[in-house]
Scaffold this motif. Structure first.
Motif, PDB file in Angstrom:
ATOM      1  N   ARG A   1       0.856  -1.186   0.000  1.00  0.00           N
ATOM      2  CA  ARG A   1       0.000   0.000   0.000  1.00  0.00           C
ATOM      3  C   ARG A   1       0.898   1.243   0.000  1.00  0.00           C
ATOM      4  O   ARG A   1       1.794   1.385   0.822  1.00  0.00           O
ATOM      5  N   VAL A   2       0.624   2.167  -0.924  1.00  0.00           N
ATOM      6  CA  VAL A   2       1.430   3.378  -1.065  1.00  0.00           C
ATOM      7  C   VAL A   2       0.695   4.503  -0.341  1.00  0.00           C
ATOM      8  O   VAL A   2      -0.244   5.095  -0.873  1.00  0.00           O
ATOM      9  N   ILE A   3       1.123   4.789   0.889  1.00  0.00           N
ATOM     10  CA  ILE A   3       0.468   5.817   1.696  1.00  0.00           C
ATOM     11  C   ILE A   3       0.961   7.204   1.308  1.00  0.00           C
ATOM     12  O   ILE A   3       0.173   8.148   1.192  1.00  0.00           O
ATOM     13  N   ALA A   4       2.257   7.337   1.112  1.00  0.00           N
ATOM     14  CA  ALA A   4       2.839   8.641   0.757  1.00  0.00           C
ATOM     15  C   ALA A   4       3.987   8.417  -0.207  1.00  0.00           C
ATOM     16  O   ALA A   4       4.644   7.373  -0.195  1.00  0.00           O
ATOM     17  N   GLY A   5       4.233   9.428  -1.038  1.00  0.00           N
ATOM     18  CA  GLY A   5       5.309   9.342  -2.008  1.00  0.00           C
ATOM     19  C   GLY A   5       4.917   8.517  -3.217  1.00  0.00           C
ATOM     20  O   GLY A   5       3.758   8.110  -3.375  1.00  0.00           O
ATOM     21  N   GLU A   6       5.898   8.259  -4.060  1.00  0.00           N
ATOM     22  CA  GLU A   6       5.668   7.515  -5.297  1.00  0.00           C
ATOM     23  C   GLU A   6       6.439   6.211  -5.241  1.00  0.00           C
ATOM     24  O   GLU A   6       7.591   6.163  -4.800  1.00  0.00           O
ATOM     25  N   TYR A   7       5.785   5.124  -5.682  1.00  0.00           N
ATOM     26  CA  TYR A   7       6.458   3.842  -5.750  1.00  0.00           C
ATOM     27  C   TYR A   7       5.958   3.071  -6.961  1.00  0.00           C
ATOM     28  O   TYR A   7       4.745   2.887  -7.123  1.00  0.00           O
ATOM     29  N   GLN A   8       6.876   2.654  -7.817  1.00  0.00           N
ATOM     30  CA  GLN A   8       6.559   1.918  -9.043  1.00  0.00           C
ATOM     31  C   GLN A   8       5.464   2.625  -9.857  1.00  0.00           C
ATOM     32  O   GLN A   8       4.559   2.004 -10.388  1.00  0.00           O
ATOM     33  N   GLY A   9       5.585   3.930  -9.940  1.00  0.00           N
ATOM     34  CA  GLY A   9       4.655   4.713 -10.744  1.00  0.00           C
ATOM     35  C   GLY A   9       3.323   5.005 -10.077  1.00  0.00           C
ATOM     36  O   GLY A   9       2.467   5.644 -10.696  1.00  0.00           O
ATOM     37  N   VAL A  10       3.132   4.572  -8.835  1.00  0.00           N
ATOM     38  CA  VAL A  10       1.883   4.816  -8.116  1.00  0.00           C
ATOM     39  C   VAL A  10       2.131   5.875  -7.045  1.00  0.00           C
ATOM     40  O   VAL A  10       3.080   5.761  -6.265  1.00  0.00           O
ATOM     41  N   GLN A  11       1.270   6.881  -7.008  1.00  0.00           N
ATOM     42  CA  GLN A  11       1.415   7.990  -6.079  1.00  0.00           C
ATOM     43  C   GLN A  11       0.476   7.806  -4.890  1.00  0.00           C
ATOM     44  O   GLN A  11      -0.719   7.575  -5.054  1.00  0.00           O
ATOM     45  N   GLY A  12       1.036   7.897  -3.683  1.00  0.00           N
ATOM     46  CA  GLY A  12       0.214   7.828  -2.482  1.00  0.00           C
ATOM     47  C   GLY A  12      -0.569   9.111  -2.270  1.00  0.00           C
ATOM     48  O   GLY A  12      -0.188  10.179  -2.764  1.00  0.00           O
ATOM     49  N   PRO A  13      -1.670   9.068  -1.516  1.00  0.00           N
ATOM     50  CA  PRO A  13      -2.544  10.230  -1.367  1.00  0.00           C
ATOM     51  C   PRO A  13      -2.055  11.279  -0.382  1.00  0.00           C
ATOM     52  O   PRO A  13      -2.523  12.423  -0.425  1.00  0.00           O
ATOM     53  N   ALA A  14      -1.136  10.956   0.525  1.00  0.00           N
ATOM     54  CA  ALA A  14      -0.730  11.911   1.547  1.00  0.00           C
ATOM     55  C   ALA A  14       0.122  13.030   0.946  1.00  0.00           C
ATOM     56  O   ALA A  14       1.006  12.785   0.129  1.00  0.00           O
ATOM     57  N   ARG A  15      -0.158  14.253   1.364  1.00  0.00           N
ATOM     58  CA  ARG A  15       0.666  15.402   0.995  1.00  0.00           C
ATOM     59  C   ARG A  15       1.758  15.564   2.047  1.00  0.00           C
ATOM     60  O   ARG A  15       1.487  15.526   3.249  1.00  0.00           O
TER      61      ARG A  15
END
Length: 290
Positions: A163-177
């Protein structure tokens, strides 16, 4: 020549403590490696702990913060939040709360009332995340991130998800600012899965085993409630689960600035700490009517 995988600095066991009247906590940081995990400053793991039915919810009663962010990841149970900046919210399994204390506020985190009445199991993690000096005194803000809004990516080489909470991982951006570059991942790894994490070489990285048993870089075991601190000499980390496991991945660009901390305040100088204490004692961080 750099190593194939990131060097493992240390595996840290948590220290048990009580927060408020409703959180039995295991905390592996702050500690000797606090600088090696900037911008992350603290990790408190509550539970899993049984909550007995009651009409009087327990929890962390009103207390102040200034100069950093609190991030709460709920695995089991339900919490209720409110603060003197006017934010309120409820959190359940899979939800994340990202609160920026900024210039300062009071907040409380209690067992959600209906959850307290029926009882159940509570498990959550709270992180403290530093912010750059220029953002220490921004107006307080509150991000409530329901589980359904947090994207995930497949684990390389087998079942599982990140789960991508913050930042970018493997092209997926997490929702947290966030105020500085960081990546926060919640890795769910079934028994027998192996994956390689790819993170920027200049990021600080820690792996916290929420539950289960994992093998790191094919040789170093880590178990439930242990924090693994890694070095900066490679981008990759091999992670294998020897049983169903959850691992919180703390990665981010270090904030290379002076750090002055006292209790619930995180500033850059002792003078700023004294001002924070004076503002709190003078009632300038707000108050609740009840």
């Amino acid at each position: 020549m750099t190593n194939t995988f990131r060097r493992i600095f240390q595996v840290i066991d948590g220290v048990k403590k009580l927060v408020g009247d409703g959180f039995d906590v295991c905390s592996p940081m702050p500690g000797s490696r606090i600088r090696q995990l900037s911008p992350y400053l603290l990790l408190d793991h509550t539970g899993p702990v049984p909550v007995r039915p009651t009409d009087t919810p327990l929890g962390a009663h009103p207390h102040p913060h200034r100069g950093f962010e609190t991030v709460t990841v709920v695995y089991q149970g339900y919490l209720a939040h409110r603060d003197t900046a006017g934010h309120q919210g409820h959190l359940g399994p899979g939800d994340v709360q990202w609160m920026t204390a900024g210039a300062g506020l009071l907040h409380e985190e209690m067992h959600e009332r209906e959850f307290a009445r029926r009882g159940g199991t509570l498990e959550l993690i709270q992180l403290w995340v530093n912010v750059p000096a220029k953002d220490k005194l921004v107006p307080p803000t509150y991000q409530e991130l329901p589980a359904a809004t947090i994207p995930s990516v497949a684990v390389e080489g087998g079942p599982g998800r990140l789960r991508v909470i913050a930042g970018e991982y493997q092209g997926v951006q997490g929702p947290a600012r966030t105020f500085s570059p960081l990546t926060l991942l919640d890795a769910h790894l079934p028994e027998g899965s192996t994956t390689t994490l790819h993170l920027p070489a200049d990021y600080n990285v820690g792996l916290y085993v929420v539950k289960g048993d994992v093998l790191i870089n094919d040789h170093r075991p880590a178990h439930t409630k242990q924090l693994v601190v890694l070095g900066w000499d490679a981008t990759d980390i091999r992670l294998s689960s020897t049983e169903d496991s959850i691992v919180l991945v703390l990665a981010g660009a270090p904030i290379v600035e002076p750090l002055a901390t006292y209790g619930p305040f995180v500033m850059n100088t002792n003078e700023e700490l004294m001002q924070a204490i004076a503002d709190y004692e003078g009632g300038r961080l707000g108050s609740f009517d009840d």
